[in-house]
Scaffold this motif. Sequence first.
Motif: not given
Ligand code: ZN
Length: 318
Positions: A8, A10, A89, A188, A212, A269
């Motif tokens: 995970h 971004h 991502m 998410h 999450h 993240d």
């Molecule tokens: Zn995220």
Amino acid sequence: MVLKAELHAHLEGTASPDLVKRLAQRNSMNLPDGLFDAKGNYRWTTFLEFLKAYDLASAVIKTPLDYRDVTYEYLKQCASEGAIYVEVMSSPDHAAMAGMGYQDHLDGIIAGIDDAERDFGIVGRIIVTCVRHLGPEQATEVAKQTIAAPHPYIVGFGMGGDENAHHPSDFSKAFHIAHDAGLACNVHAGEMAGPDSIIAALDHLPIKRIGHCVRSIEDPDLVARLIDEDITLEICPGSNIALGVYPDFNAHPFLKLHDAGCKVTLSSDDPPFFHTSIGNEYAIASREFKLNDQELLDITKCSLENAFADQATIDKLL
Ligand code: ZN
Ligand code: ADE
């Protein structure tokens, strides 16, 4: 060093302030007003301000070479911290806002993944991700673009953005387009909203993993459902503290979810926004949650077993 995996992150949110400054210069752009604080860190206080800062930083990623460099720099950093596998991502919507077409953004990411594997041995894969607050029609467009140009590195479809915008059922069409084409899906949920948001996602979207999902801890029946439905949780403790989901690591439910039998994994993240990294997330799990090296390695194994890459790729890493 404990081997690590990240499920995970971004991609646009991995670019450091320094890289953003370099890309702005390369593209002859002025740096967006208010993006950095006096110390040169990203400036934001609330979650919605964070999303705006993310948009501003992404605006300097304007060419395939920029996407290549963001990807390469990130994978290089992860490899230096012991990561062997990373799913990034990517957001075609942010690429479009910067003036880039879907294929150009993808070509850049693929080049970055290839170069990083050649130079550091790290394996990277892509989850194409839509943005919840941009609405269901836009999400459906992203899903259609994704399946129209398949590539072996594109292994998943997901959704980030403001969890309190729209209902998961609004995105059922987009997710089923991607899922029917063979892409594994994540979303998410349970970050900026409570258990109902997670339940709605499970009820309406064909998902294997949830980004999450920490607020599932508020509903024991939901925790049981996550176990029963074999859902993997992409937990990002540093992000949760930075965004104020919990006041401190003592209050964070990672250990409770782990001990209840949920499939928990560790990720970063948007590392520079939250002053973290995949290495730091594992360090948090060691220091704050008292996981020993074998338990950390078990987390990595869980991440790899629930990665979206094809089995042959994962078998080589396990
Ligand atoms: Zn995220
Ligand atoms: N996009 C980038 N980071 C995010 C996060 N932590 N939650 C939702 N959407 C995001």
